[in-house]
Motif scaffolding. Structure first.
Motif, PDB file in Angstrom:
ATOM      1  N   CYS A 224       0.831  -1.202   0.000  1.00 39.36           N
ATOM      2  CA  CYS A 224       0.000   0.000   0.000  1.00 39.36           C
ATOM      3  C   CYS A 224       0.865   1.250   0.000  1.00 39.36           C
ATOM      4  N   THR A 228      -3.971   5.294   4.775  1.00 40.69           N
ATOM      5  CA  THR A 228      -5.393   5.274   4.418  1.00 40.69           C
ATOM      6  C   THR A 228      -5.726   4.053   3.585  1.00 40.69           C
ATOM      7  N   THR A 229      -4.914   3.783   2.574  1.00 40.26           N
ATOM      8  CA  THR A 229      -5.180   2.617   1.735  1.00 40.26           C
ATOM      9  C   THR A 229      -4.921   1.319   2.495  1.00 40.26           C
ATOM     10  N   GLY A 271      -3.662   5.533  -3.641  1.00 43.50           N
ATOM     11  CA  GLY A 271      -4.527   6.641  -3.990  1.00 43.50           C
ATOM     12  C   GLY A 271      -4.590   6.832  -5.499  1.00 43.50           C
ATOM     13  N   LYS A 274      -1.404   8.353  -7.355  1.00 40.60           N
ATOM     14  CA  LYS A 274      -0.251   7.456  -7.475  1.00 40.60           C
ATOM     15  C   LYS A 274      -0.537   6.303  -8.427  1.00 40.60           C
ATOM     16  N   MET A 321      -6.794  14.445  -8.189  1.00 44.45           N
ATOM     17  CA  MET A 321      -8.022  14.302  -7.424  1.00 44.45           C
ATOM     18  C   MET A 321      -9.135  15.164  -8.014  1.00 44.45           C
ATOM     19  N   TYR A 361      -8.062   4.088  -4.483  1.00 46.97           N
ATOM     20  CA  TYR A 361      -8.879   4.741  -3.463  1.00 46.97           C
ATOM     21  C   TYR A 361      -8.801   6.259  -3.593  1.00 46.97           C
ATOM     22  N   ASP A 362      -9.848   6.933  -3.075  1.00 48.36           N
ATOM     23  CA  ASP A 362      -9.769   8.379  -2.980  1.00 48.36           C
ATOM     24  C   ASP A 362      -9.159   8.767  -1.634  1.00 48.36           C
ATOM     25  N   ARG A 363      -9.090  10.050  -1.339  1.00 48.01           N
ATOM     26  CA  ARG A 363      -8.408  10.513  -0.133  1.00 48.01           C
ATOM     27  C   ARG A 363      -9.092  10.051   1.145  1.00 48.01           C
ATOM     28  N   GLY A 365     -10.447   7.124   1.557  1.00 42.76           N
ATOM     29  CA  GLY A 365     -10.393   5.673   1.668  1.00 42.76           C
ATOM     30  C   GLY A 365     -11.544   4.964   0.990  1.00 42.76           C
TER      31      GLY A 365
END
Length: 375
Positions: A224, A228-229, A271, A274, A321, A361-363, A365
């Motif tokens: 990860c 968050t991820t 995220g 990335k 984002m 994932y977004d910011r 999660g």
């Protein structure tokens, strides 16, 4: 693990200083110097003001001594670690060596004092039950014992106990707990020198994490990009802690090592920004070394049915984002497209040796795209 940056934290937020960077000394280098000073005092009956050691590549650092103790059958002294300009969690650590002279033929016996970890899991360079003092520092320590013994016409057999004041607390900022190293930090370093902001130690820690996973016989691991991820993946798969690889920005470091040291299944999660980089073939996901291609995301959106206006808004946007939000508002499944492309890059880099699940994932999660196992 590597010599350059030691015990790297899972999130390194210190800004790189401007101008030339000052190098520093590894924990292994400091432990070696403290051992030499303590053994010399044990044989001579007094401590010098400083100690000089010779590193594997010929450097000769000089260290001041801290709180020397000469008592009966042992000598002990400390050295403050200077990591230079590197954001090393062990910078400023008080590293101590206690040396006892043993009977001839006893060899060198290493002990973990307070603040130095003990290995509990297979797959690391040191076997379970041993102090977390890596092979290169052990060799350096044995070298200075032999050097001092030869200078005083005696034998080098000794018990060496390395301790680190507050090391148990420092270790909580490192990967040691996840690697099964309990009680403190590791004593590391192959060259004795810390090169500021080096990537080598992070990648070496990734490798050791994979080694531990393989030694434990786990069939499924997760790499990860951040906490968050990682939390989202843990909730999804309920993997044990040691199954998680702290990948950070080094997707290439994970995938290249797995190419030669495979495991059956890998969840690769990150995220949106990335993973968008990975989808374009970037294996180093750091913002300073690769950039999100908004124009390419705009072209992907067009291929997925976006209008020309939506594509232009993405192209003119500021961040990945923002592009994700524009796509979400327009019903464009950009996350899934990024996941499929990123998975293709990952599979190619791992040479098809492992089955990969790619999660985006977004910011907050929330899962915004996935390419599952076997697809």
């Amino acid at each position: 693990m590597a010599a350059e940056t030691e015990n790297p934290p899972t999130q390194n937020t210190k800004r790189r200083p401007d101008g030339p960077l000052r190098k520093g000394w590894t924990t292994g280098c400091c432990a070696t110097a403290a051992t030499k000073a303590a053994f010399s005092a044990l044989l001579t009956g007094k401590f010098a003001d400083s100690v000089t050691i010779t590193l594997p590549k010929g450097e000769k650092p000089v260290f001041s001594l801290l709180e020397p103790v000469l008592s009966g059958d042992f000598a002990e002294v400390g050295i403050i670690k200077d990591a230079g300009d590197d954001p090393d969690v062990t910078h400023g650590a008080h590293i101590r060596a206690r040396v006892r002279h043993l009977a001839p033929g006893s060899g060198t016996v290493f002990r973990a004092g307070a603040g130095v970890g003990t290995v509990t899991k297979a797959g690391l360079p040191i076997p379970p039950g041993e102090p977390a003092i890596n092979p290169a520092p052990r060799a350096m320590i044995e070298g200075v014992l032999e050097e001092v013994a030869a200078a005083h016409a005696t034998h080098a057999d000794a018990e060496v106990t390395i301790s680190v004041i507050g090391g148990a607390e420092i270790a909580k900022q490192t990967w040691n707990p996840r690697l099964g190293i309990v009680g403190g930090i590791s004593i590391l370093g192959t060259t004795g020198i810390v090169h500021p902001f080096s990537c080598a130690a992070w990648i070496a820690s990734i490798h050791r994490g994979i080694d531990v996973i393989r030694a434990a016989g786990l069939a499924h691991a997760a790499a990860c990009t951040g906490s968050t991820t990682e939390a989202a993946v843990e909730k999804r798969h309920h993997l044990p802690e040691i199954a998680f690889i702290d990948m950070g920005d080094f997707a290439g470091g994970v995938l290249k090592y797995l190419r030669h040291h495979p495991i059956p299944r890998l969840t690769l999660a990150g995220g949106f920004a990335k993973m968008a980089k990975l989808a374009e073939g970037h294996l180093d996901l750091h913002s300073g070394r690769s950039q999100v291609d908004l124009a390419r995301i705009a072209r992907r959106a067009l291929d997925l049915g976006a209008s020309a206006d939506v594509a232009e808004r993405i192209r003119a946007g500021n961040t990945a984002m923002e592009a994700l939000e524009i796509c979400a508002a327009s019903g464009i499944p950009i996350g899934g497209d990024i996941a499929r492309s990123a998975k293709g890059v990952a599979l190619a880099e791992a040479d098809g040796k492992i089955d990969i699940e790619l999660l985006v994932y977004d910011r907050k999660g929330n899962l915004v795209g996935e390419a599952g196992f076997g697809s």
